[in-house]
Design a protein around this motif. Structure first.
Motif, PDB file in Angstrom:
ATOM      1  N   MET A  75       0.818  -1.214   0.000  1.00 18.62           N
ATOM      2  CA  MET A  75       0.000   0.000   0.000  1.00 18.62           C
ATOM      3  C   MET A  75       0.853   1.266   0.000  1.00 18.62           C
ATOM      4  O   MET A  75       0.629   2.164  -0.792  1.00 18.62           O
ATOM      5  CB  MET A  75      -0.915  -0.002   1.215  1.00 18.62           C
ATOM      6  N   TYR A  76       1.789   1.329   0.923  1.00 15.87           N
ATOM      7  CA  TYR A  76       2.646   2.523   0.986  1.00 15.87           C
ATOM      8  C   TYR A  76       3.920   2.181   1.735  1.00 15.87           C
ATOM      9  O   TYR A  76       4.009   1.169   2.419  1.00 15.87           O
ATOM     10  CB  TYR A  76       1.926   3.698   1.637  1.00 15.87           C
ATOM     11  N   ILE A  78       6.756   3.644   4.467  1.00 15.77           N
ATOM     12  CA  ILE A  78       7.030   4.651   5.498  1.00 15.77           C
ATOM     13  C   ILE A  78       8.533   4.668   5.737  1.00 15.77           C
ATOM     14  O   ILE A  78       9.134   3.631   5.997  1.00 15.77           O
ATOM     15  CB  ILE A  78       6.337   4.327   6.828  1.00 15.77           C
ATOM     16  N   GLU A  89       2.947   6.774  -1.078  1.00 14.02           N
ATOM     17  CA  GLU A  89       1.910   5.860  -1.543  1.00 14.02           C
ATOM     18  C   GLU A  89       2.400   5.083  -2.757  1.00 14.02           C
ATOM     19  O   GLU A  89       3.095   5.618  -3.615  1.00 14.02           O
ATOM     20  CB  GLU A  89       0.649   6.663  -1.897  1.00 14.02           C
ATOM     21  N   LYS A  90       2.020   3.816  -2.812  1.00 22.67           N
ATOM     22  CA  LYS A  90       2.374   2.992  -3.969  1.00 22.67           C
ATOM     23  C   LYS A  90       1.335   3.213  -5.079  1.00 22.67           C
ATOM     24  O   LYS A  90       0.144   3.319  -4.806  1.00 22.67           O
ATOM     25  CB  LYS A  90       2.359   1.511  -3.591  1.00 22.67           C
ATOM     26  N   LYS A 339       4.083  -0.963   4.063  1.00 25.25           N
ATOM     27  CA  LYS A 339       2.805  -1.307   4.675  1.00 25.25           C
ATOM     28  C   LYS A 339       2.035  -2.119   3.648  1.00 25.25           C
ATOM     29  O   LYS A 339       1.878  -1.692   2.497  1.00 25.25           O
ATOM     30  CB  LYS A 339       2.046  -0.017   5.008  1.00 25.25           C
TER      31      LYS A 339
END
Lengths: 419, 300
Positions: A75-76, A78, A89-90, A339
């Motif tokens: 998802m992203y 960090i 963000e992906k 994430k």
């Protein structure tokens, strides 16, 4: 109705694989890993490559749900340094996709997923990105496995009205019927490869009923031919009225296909034709099961049926309608985390365990009860339908035979004192 | 809770699938993915009790990260410890407050950070308290321990909009004096508010404690509070006994309001784990009336 000989199916796949990400059912393979030779990989949907062994006869071991709802989705990222945190963000990349050869049960399971991810408050960004760009080619069943019970769950194994294209197995040929605009657009890429039979196709004839027994390829072909004949008559009548050439009668090409199909219909010894099929072995009565379960939360049935459960989660892994997910971290370095969300299972004890240790479903009894109530009652209340499509995967895979068909039978047999 | 549903086994397919050209590739991120947190900064940390701290969280642009209704939730994350859902206890233009008890790995890590620490924050989630229903009525707030956190957002709202509500009564208790959260409000600020009664109790007697001693659930009966709209929050066992006591005192099930807690991952009603029956606490809750809870399976 458009058809192609089964022996020519690879030409269709090859043509569709150019404009689309084409996923096809691929047979389980034997691994060559040293020390693990002979272990079977599950049959599943894979991206088309020439020469992949197709899995046509029965449904795949794994459902195609991962193509709309991947098992792991990043998802992203960090990145944290000292007190700072950066969130990247992906991107969600999704090329137009065809899922080719999905069975009716799995088409129904996608309807379940649509309700979860696109309804009720928030829409799921990932699912909403993939779903409208995914074209479903449904494939009718001409045989069933011992574990199938879709007809008990109101699914017609030979017709999927909500699919974009319905493929019907007519013995030596497959017929293709577009049912949506997206399906028509996809079929346009392979139009030159298909032969035309004028008619409404078998799906139109079958869609109003749920058969107790599957129609054989020969029966399907007869329906197709009679539809073609009806259509010829009506178009002839139309042309006498309007004398328009738009409603053209049978072309010579289609004519010859018809004749060839008729020849095949008479040829009972054809090796390619599956045998006529028996009624499904598992039948359950799912009528009224939700209503009955409303008064069964405290029923002693749950004390009994959870006992053999190992909590392995195989049922949720293979279930095409199980949608629960976890959000967790993949640590890349001491400063960087990906994430990701991953499939989760309500059969695991930490699924509901809160910080501090309180767990509203602390034992197998509560977890098993929640799973079956979720499939048969809660989702009916929340999303308007049962979340079991009778694919039989949990019947095949549960190591202790604690599967939903038997549970439905036990629920229907249970004595309940009305509240 | 409505339990009416479609009896048809094969209902109409939903029409929610967005209409778009399926032959158009999609690349790039969606502008409003509800699962992606924004960057936040923990600008202030207030120690409430030995194991509860209030964290003031400001968005990267210096304003509050989102505007919750009283009772709504926010998902706070601290890498690499993970993400969890907390109720927002207060807000102003520059920040939201979350009062957090140290119970697990994330919350203990939060208790170790210093002011200026950045974090991830997303929300608001959940339904919040029914402000319209409460409007103009006498309200009784019953809270135990850290259960004060979600209730405080509504108490503050009522104090800020004092003329919109009738008499306000707060019944609050904790294990000991040290465990009482928001002591400034309990002992200094709220007693000065018009037509507002504060009743504080602790579980066991303590040197220097002049107030009431006893558990929260039985205290409203001792105070002989007249039935009115009540808002109850605390540990599951406190909620259970408090609801029983209120029922005995003649409080109506549709006027007893409580907030539930469950483990949550997504916050948007998709990931599955926070269900009580067919309701998702993160989306349909966390605020439910006792009437709604009575129609749900007792699994919380």
């Amino acid at each position: 109705m458009k058809t192609i000989a089964k022996t020519q199916i690879d030409s269709i796949l090859k043509a569709l694989a150019v404009p689309y990400n084409l996923y096809i059912p691929v047979a389980g393979a034997f691994t060559q890993t040293p020390g693990r030779e002979g272990l079977e990989n599950a049959s599943q949907f894979r991206l088309y490559q020439e020469g992949l062994p197709l899995h046509w006869t029965t449904n795949t071991c794994l459902s195609p749900k991962d193509l709309l709802f991947p098992q792991t989705e990043e998802m992203y990222t960090i990145v944290s340094h000292g007190k700072t945190v950066e969130i990247q963000e992906k991107a969600i990349g999704h090329k137009p996709t065809i899922l080719f050869g999905i069975r009716s049960c799995d088409i129904e399971s996608i309807d379940c997923m649509d309700r979860v991810f696109l309804e009720k408050g928030f829409e799921d960004t990932y699912y909403k990105t993939r779903r409208p760009r995914t074209i479903l080619f449904a494939l009718s069943c001409t045989t069933h496995e011992d574990t199938c019970f879709c007809t008990s769950m109101g699914v017609n194994p030979q017709s999927s009205p909500s699919a974009d294209v319905q493929i019907s197995d007519l013995g030596d040929t497959f017929s293709f019927t577009a049912q949506t605009l997206g399906g028509e657009q996809a079929l346009a890429y392979v139009d030159a490869l298909l032969s035309e039979i004028i008619g409404t196709g078998p799906s139109g004839a079958l869609k109003t009923q749920t058969p107790d027994t599957l129609k054989t390829p020969e029966e399907l072909k007869e329906i197709a031919l009679s539809n073609a004949a009806d259509s010829t008559l009506s178009s002839a009548a139309d042309s006498t009225l309007s004398s328009s050439s738009a409603d053209s009668p049978l072309s010579s090409a289609a004519d010859s296909t018809l004749n060839a199909a008729a020849d095949n219909a008479g040829n009972k010894t054809s090796a390619a034709s599956p045998l006529p099929t028996d009624p499904m072995i598992i039948t359950v009565n799912s009528d009224g099961v939700s209503e009955k379960l409303e008064n069964m939360f405290e029923h002693p049935l749950w004390d009994e049926i959870n006992l053999p459960c190992l909590g392995c989660g195989a049922c949720t892994y293979v279930c095409p309608t199980c949608y629960c997910f976890d959000i967790n971290d993949k640590t890349l370095s001491h400063t960087t985390i990906n994430k990701q969300r991953c499939w989760d299972s309500c059969m695991f004890s930490d699924y509901t365990r809160m910080a501090g240790g309180h767990n509203p479903r602390p034992s197998k009894k509560e977890r098993v009860r929640n799973r079956f109530l979720d499939k048969l009652l809660y989702n009916r209340q929340r999303h308007g339908r049962l979340f079991c499509v009778g694919c039989g995967r949990c019947v095949a895979k549960c190591p202790v035979n604690l599967e939903i068909a038997t549970v439905i039978q036990k629920i229907q047999a249970a004595e309940v004192t009305p509240s | 809770m409505s339990m009416i549903y479609d009896m048809n086994l094969n209902p109409q397919k939903i029409s929610k699938i967005p209409k778009m050209n399926p032959h158009e590739s999609h690349t790039g991120a969606s502008p409003a993915n509800p699962l992606i947190p924004k960057r936040g900064i923990i600008t202030k940390i207030t120690t409430e009790t030995p194991d509860v701290k209030t964290f003031s969280i400001t968005g990267a642009d210096g304003t509050k990260p989102f505007t919750p209704q009283p009772g709504q939730l926010g998902m706070l994350s601290l890498p690499p410890y993970g993400e969890a859902m907390f109720s927002v206890t207060a807000q102003n233009d520059t920040h939201i407050d979350m009062a957090i008890k140290a119970v697990g790995s994330l919350t203990n890590a939060l208790h170790a950070v210093e002011e200026g620490q950045e974090c991830g924050i997303r929300g608001p989630y959940g339904n919040g308290f029914p402000l319209d229903f409460c409007h103009g009525k006498d309200l009784i707030f019953i809270a135990g321990g850290i259960g004060h956190a979600p209730v405080r957002s509504l108490i503050r709202h009522c104090v800020e909009h004092r003329t919109d509500y009738g008499k306000l009564t707060v019944v609050y208790g904790a294990r000991s004096y040290a465990d009482l959260v928001f002591k400034d409000d309990l002992f200094d600020n709220w007693p000065k508010v018009d037509n507002m009664d504060i009743h504080v109790t602790i579980d066991r007697p303590e040197d220097g404690w002049q107030g009431h001693v006893g558990f929260v659930p039985s205290y409203p009966e001792e105070l002989a509070l007249p039935p009115s709209v009540s808002i109850v929050c605390g540990p599951p066992i406190m909620i259970k006994f408090a609801l029983q006591a209120l029922t005995k005192m003649g409080f109506k099930p549709n006027e007893v309001i409580t907030t539930m807690e469950m483990r949550m991952k997504c916050g948007i009603g998709k990931c599955g784990r926070c269900n009580i029956g067919s309701c998702f606490v993160c989306l349909d809750g966390p605020v439910f009336t006792q009437e709604q809870l009575n129609a749900m399976p007792p699994e919380y």
